[in-house]
Design a protein around this motif. Structure first.
Motif, PDB file in Angstrom:
ATOM      1  N   VAL A  74       0.837  -1.203   0.000  1.00 29.60           N
ATOM      2  CA  VAL A  74       0.000   0.000   0.000  1.00 29.60           C
ATOM      3  C   VAL A  74       0.870   1.251   0.000  1.00 29.60           C
ATOM      4  CG1 VAL A  74      -1.711   1.325   1.317  1.00 29.60           C
ATOM      5  CG2 VAL A  74      -1.882  -1.188   1.184  1.00 29.60           C
ATOM      6  N   VAL A  75       0.584   2.183  -0.921  1.00 32.70           N
ATOM      7  CA  VAL A  75       1.272   3.476  -0.969  1.00 32.70           C
ATOM      8  C   VAL A  75       0.198   4.554  -0.917  1.00 32.70           C
ATOM      9  CG1 VAL A  75       2.726   5.015  -2.332  1.00 32.70           C
ATOM     10  CG2 VAL A  75       3.186   2.546  -2.316  1.00 32.70           C
ATOM     11  N   GLU A  76       0.177   5.328   0.156  1.00 31.37           N
ATOM     12  CA  GLU A  76      -0.816   6.386   0.318  1.00 31.37           C
ATOM     13  C   GLU A  76      -0.557   7.490  -0.708  1.00 31.37           C
ATOM     14  OE1 GLU A  76      -3.070   4.676   3.240  1.00 31.37           O
ATOM     15  OE2 GLU A  76      -3.384   6.717   2.451  1.00 31.37           O
ATOM     16  N   GLY A  77      -1.617   8.053  -1.294  1.00 31.46           N
ATOM     17  CA  GLY A  77      -1.452   9.182  -2.209  1.00 31.46           C
ATOM     18  C   GLY A  77      -1.856  10.475  -1.509  1.00 31.46           C
ATOM     19  N   LEU A  78      -1.457  11.631  -2.066  1.00 32.15           N
ATOM     20  CA  LEU A  78      -1.891  12.928  -1.510  1.00 32.15           C
ATOM     21  C   LEU A  78      -3.398  13.060  -1.695  1.00 32.15           C
ATOM     22  CD1 LEU A  78       0.938  15.301  -2.826  1.00 32.15           C
ATOM     23  CD2 LEU A  78       0.612  14.393  -0.484  1.00 32.15           C
ATOM     24  N   ASP A  79      -3.898  12.485  -2.789  1.00 35.89           N
ATOM     25  CA  ASP A  79      -5.336  12.474  -3.074  1.00 35.89           C
ATOM     26  C   ASP A  79      -5.928  11.226  -2.424  1.00 35.89           C
ATOM     27  OD1 ASP A  79      -7.343  12.336  -6.168  1.00 35.89           O
ATOM     28  OD2 ASP A  79      -7.832  11.885  -4.079  1.00 35.89           O
ATOM     29  N   LYS A  80      -6.591  11.396  -1.291  1.00 31.87           N
ATOM     30  CA  LYS A  80      -7.106  10.255  -0.507  1.00 31.87           C
ATOM     31  C   LYS A  80      -8.356   9.649  -1.123  1.00 31.87           C
ATOM     32  CE  LYS A  80      -3.924  11.028   2.609  1.00 31.87           C
ATOM     33  NZ  LYS A  80      -2.630  10.390   2.255  1.00 31.87           N
ATOM     34  N   THR A  81      -8.896  10.274  -2.181  1.00 29.08           N
ATOM     35  CA  THR A  81     -10.161   9.764  -2.740  1.00 29.08           C
ATOM     36  C   THR A  81      -9.940   8.778  -3.885  1.00 29.08           C
ATOM     37  OG1 THR A  81     -10.285  11.538  -4.376  1.00 29.08           O
ATOM     38  CG2 THR A  81     -11.289  11.981  -2.225  1.00 29.08           C
ATOM     39  N   HIS A  82      -8.670   8.617  -4.316  1.00 31.24           N
ATOM     40  CA  HIS A  82      -8.388   7.713  -5.441  1.00 31.24           C
ATOM     41  C   HIS A  82      -7.312   6.690  -5.093  1.00 31.24           C
ATOM     42  CE1 HIS A  82     -10.295  11.014  -7.780  1.00 31.24           C
ATOM     43  NE2 HIS A  82     -10.723  10.005  -8.509  1.00 31.24           N
ATOM     44  N   ARG A  83      -7.595   5.393  -5.378  1.00 30.92           N
ATOM     45  CA  ARG A  83      -6.613   4.316  -5.181  1.00 30.92           C
ATOM     46  C   ARG A  83      -6.608   3.378  -6.374  1.00 30.92           C
ATOM     47  NH1 ARG A  83      -7.168   1.029   0.270  1.00 30.92           N
ATOM     48  NH2 ARG A  83      -9.335   0.696  -0.433  1.00 30.92           N
ATOM     49  N   TRP A  84      -5.403   3.077  -6.879  1.00 26.44           N
ATOM     50  CA  TRP A  84      -5.230   2.053  -7.924  1.00 26.44           C
ATOM     51  C   TRP A  84      -5.029   0.697  -7.240  1.00 26.44           C
ATOM     52  CZ3 TRP A  84      -6.231   3.823 -12.612  1.00 26.44           C
ATOM     53  CH2 TRP A  84      -5.809   5.091 -13.022  1.00 26.44           C
ATOM     54  N   PHE A  85      -5.682  -0.359  -7.765  1.00 21.37           N
ATOM     55  CA  PHE A  85      -5.432  -1.728  -7.309  1.00 21.37           C
ATOM     56  C   PHE A  85      -4.680  -2.438  -8.437  1.00 21.37           C
ATOM     57  CE2 PHE A  85      -7.820  -2.143  -3.380  1.00 21.37           C
ATOM     58  CZ  PHE A  85      -8.667  -1.028  -3.435  1.00 21.37           C
ATOM     59  N   ILE A  86      -3.440  -2.852  -8.173  1.00 22.34           N
ATOM     60  CA  ILE A  86      -2.537  -3.353  -9.214  1.00 22.34           C
ATOM     61  C   ILE A  86      -2.099  -4.787  -8.968  1.00 22.34           C
ATOM     62  CG2 ILE A  86      -0.296  -2.992 -10.344  1.00 22.34           C
ATOM     63  CD1 ILE A  86      -2.102  -0.659 -10.839  1.00 22.34           C
ATOM     64  N   ASP A  87      -2.338  -5.661  -9.955  1.00 18.37           N
ATOM     65  CA  ASP A  87      -1.735  -6.995  -9.957  1.00 18.37           C
ATOM     66  C   ASP A  87      -0.934  -7.098 -11.251  1.00 18.37           C
ATOM     67  OD1 ASP A  87      -2.945 -10.379  -9.212  1.00 18.37           O
ATOM     68  OD2 ASP A  87      -0.982  -9.652  -9.894  1.00 18.37           O
ATOM     69  N   PRO A  88       0.407  -7.081 -11.160  1.00 17.85           N
ATOM     70  CA  PRO A  88       1.224  -7.037 -12.389  1.00 17.85           C
ATOM     71  C   PRO A  88       1.122  -8.314 -13.230  1.00 17.85           C
ATOM     72  CG  PRO A  88       2.613  -7.295 -10.438  1.00 17.85           C
ATOM     73  CD  PRO A  88       1.226  -7.044  -9.942  1.00 17.85           C
ATOM     74  N   ILE A  89       1.064  -9.477 -12.557  1.00 20.24           N
ATOM     75  CA  ILE A  89       0.861 -10.747 -13.268  1.00 20.24           C
ATOM     76  C   ILE A  89      -0.160 -11.549 -12.473  1.00 20.24           C
ATOM     77  CG2 ILE A  89       1.898 -12.789 -14.329  1.00 20.24           C
ATOM     78  CD1 ILE A  89       4.633 -11.591 -14.021  1.00 20.24           C
ATOM     79  N   ASP A  90      -1.416 -11.473 -12.881  1.00 18.78           N
ATOM     80  CA  ASP A  90      -2.427 -12.307 -12.233  1.00 18.78           C
ATOM     81  C   ASP A  90      -2.468 -13.634 -12.979  1.00 18.78           C
ATOM     82  OD1 ASP A  90      -5.969 -12.543 -11.936  1.00 18.78           O
ATOM     83  OD2 ASP A  90      -4.441 -12.975 -10.431  1.00 18.78           O
ATOM     84  N   GLY A  91      -2.209 -14.720 -12.239  1.00 20.88           N
ATOM     85  CA  GLY A  91      -2.012 -16.018 -12.892  1.00 20.88           C
ATOM     86  C   GLY A  91      -0.524 -16.325 -12.977  1.00 20.88           C
ATOM     87  N   THR A  92       0.204 -15.963 -11.903  1.00 23.54           N
ATOM     88  CA  THR A  92       1.660 -16.143 -11.892  1.00 23.54           C
ATOM     89  C   THR A  92       2.069 -17.596 -12.101  1.00 23.54           C
ATOM     90  OG1 THR A  92       1.849 -14.261 -10.389  1.00 23.54           O
ATOM     91  CG2 THR A  92       3.725 -15.748 -10.492  1.00 23.54           C
ATOM     92  N   THR A  93       1.319 -18.521 -11.515  1.00 19.42           N
ATOM     93  CA  THR A  93       1.685 -19.943 -11.669  1.00 19.42           C
ATOM     94  C   THR A  93       1.571 -20.365 -13.140  1.00 19.42           C
ATOM     95  OG1 THR A  93       0.897 -20.324  -9.427  1.00 19.42           O
ATOM     96  CG2 THR A  93       1.195 -22.273 -10.815  1.00 19.42           C
ATOM     97  N   ASN A  94       0.540 -19.862 -13.840  1.00 24.35           N
ATOM     98  CA  ASN A  94       0.433 -20.127 -15.284  1.00 24.35           C
ATOM     99  C   ASN A  94       1.662 -19.569 -16.008  1.00 24.35           C
ATOM    100  OD1 ASN A  94      -2.052 -21.341 -14.984  1.00 24.35           O
ATOM    101  ND2 ASN A  94      -3.236 -19.558 -15.663  1.00 24.35           N
ATOM    102  N   PHE A  95       2.051 -18.316 -15.665  1.00 27.28           N
ATOM    103  CA  PHE A  95       3.199 -17.657 -16.308  1.00 27.28           C
ATOM    104  C   PHE A  95       4.462 -18.495 -16.107  1.00 27.28           C
ATOM    105  CE2 PHE A  95       5.157 -13.837 -18.023  1.00 27.28           C
ATOM    106  CZ  PHE A  95       6.454 -13.890 -17.551  1.00 27.28           C
ATOM    107  N   ILE A  96       4.671 -18.947 -14.864  1.00 26.31           N
ATOM    108  CA  ILE A  96       5.854 -19.758 -14.540  1.00 26.31           C
ATOM    109  C   ILE A  96       5.895 -21.033 -15.404  1.00 26.31           C
ATOM    110  CG2 ILE A  96       6.797 -21.305 -12.768  1.00 26.31           C
ATOM    111  CD1 ILE A  96       6.109 -19.315 -10.660  1.00 26.31           C
ATOM    112  N   HIS A  97       4.706 -21.592 -15.681  1.00 20.01           N
ATOM    113  CA  HIS A  97       4.638 -22.854 -16.434  1.00 20.01           C
ATOM    114  C   HIS A  97       4.395 -22.622 -17.928  1.00 20.01           C
ATOM    115  CE1 HIS A  97       4.725 -25.757 -13.048  1.00 20.01           C
ATOM    116  NE2 HIS A  97       4.365 -24.665 -12.383  1.00 20.01           N
ATOM    117  N   SER A  98       4.636 -21.384 -18.391  1.00 19.88           N
ATOM    118  CA  SER A  98       4.467 -21.068 -19.823  1.00 19.88           C
ATOM    119  C   SER A  98       3.062 -21.332 -20.333  1.00 19.88           C
ATOM    120  CB  SER A  98       5.467 -21.870 -20.671  1.00 19.88           C
ATOM    121  OG  SER A  98       6.768 -21.486 -20.340  1.00 19.88           O
ATOM    122  N   ILE A  99       2.071 -21.230 -19.436  1.00 20.99           N
ATOM    123  CA  ILE A  99       0.658 -21.353 -19.842  1.00 20.99           C
ATOM    124  C   ILE A  99       0.170 -19.933 -20.178  1.00 20.99           C
ATOM    125  CG2 ILE A  99      -1.668 -22.020 -19.100  1.00 20.99           C
ATOM    126  CD1 ILE A  99      -0.218 -23.905 -17.027  1.00 20.99           C
TER     127      ILE A  99
END
Ligand code: LIP
Length: 265
Positions: A74-99
């Motif tokens: 979690v990184v707090e922003g100066l603007d408390k009304t907006h938050r990004w939810f980030i998953d850079p690789i969702d399905g990491t196990t698939n990625f690891i197995h070249s799926i």
């Protein structure tokens, strides 16, 4: 024409830039399969590189928004009304197995409400997007959830807990109940894409436990803007922090809640 708003243009630009790292490293991961150390360490580096690229690009155009990230926390922003939810690789196990079934997931919350979502599988070049009031899209095609009304005709996706994960007992209780009612159960391994597939009518519903807010934020907006319903497994609204979700085409929601023992009895 897909969503053409300043916000969605910022999100798609960030996803496409970060995806260059993901596509390059996916090619590399295939060569690492047989290496002694295996791809595990490499993937962690890819997660970090993709997340850094997303954060840099989003911060460049929205400098005061906060972040909730799978790797960076979690990184707090100066603007408390907006938050990004980030998953850079969702399905990491698939990625690891070249799926080739994984995605970049970016969700935006404004004043406590999820208002925009993007789920991008760069290998299939499938960009799922949604913004409140703008509908849900797959590239340039508008999305609607399926219209199936009977569980007996429905294909339902889920996530199967594994080594070291919570929820084994609950899952082993729920699965037979669902199996006996539906036309098929699928386990594809990436929550954000499971939600996007519900929005696209490919799946009629999806349930899972043990998930984090960054797995669910973006996909939730995409399902809702496609006419679907998203709740926790009791029919309530506590799915983002409650670590459990049921998403459906709305028609099937009460029957699935009952089947899963949640409520709507
Ligand atoms: C994954 C989820 C998936 C779940 C996996 C894992 P990750 O997220 O997308 O639905 O079953 O256990 O949590 O770790 O690849 O970002």
């Amino acid at each position: 024409m897909a969503i053409n708003t300043p916000l969605m243009n910022v999100m798609t630009a960030a996803a496409r830039k970060a995806a260059k790292v993901l596509i390059r490293d996916f090619g590399e991961v295939e060569h690492l399969q047989a290496s002694k150390k295996g791809p595990a360490d490499f993937v962690t580096q890819t997660d970090l590189r993709v997340e850094r690229a997303l954060r840099e690009e989003l911060s460049r155009t929205r400098p005061h928004y906060g972040f909730v990230m799978e790797e960076g926390g979690v990184v707090e922003g100066l603007d408390k009304t907006h938050r990004w939810f980030i998953d850079p690789i969702d399905g990491t196990t698939n990625f690891i197995h070249s799926i080739p079934h994984f995605a970049i997931s970016i969700g935006l919350e404004r004043e406590g409400h999820l208002v925009a979502g993007l789920v991008f599988n760069p290998i299939r070049d499938e960009m799922f997007t949604a913004e409140k009031g703008q509908g849900a899209w797959l590239n340039d095609r508008r999305l609607r959830v399926s219209s199936r009304r009977e569980l007996s005709t429905a294909v339902v996706a889920t996530g199967i807990p594994f080594l070291g994960r919570e929820g084994h007992d609950e899952f082993l209780t729920e699965l037979p109940k669902v199996m006996n009612e539906v036309a098929g159960v699928r386990r594809f391994g990436a929550a954000s894409l499971d939600l996007a597939f519900v929005a696209a009518g490919r799946f009629d519903a999806y349930w899972e436990r043990g998930l984090s807010s960054w797995d669910l934020a973006a996909g939730t907006v995409i399902v809702r803007e496609a006419g679907g319903q998203v709740t926790d497994l009791t029919g309530g609204d506590n799915f983002l922090d409650g670590r459990q979700i049921l998403a459906s085409n709305t028609e099937l929601h009460p029957a699935l809640l009952k089947c899963l023992g949640g409520s709507a009895a």
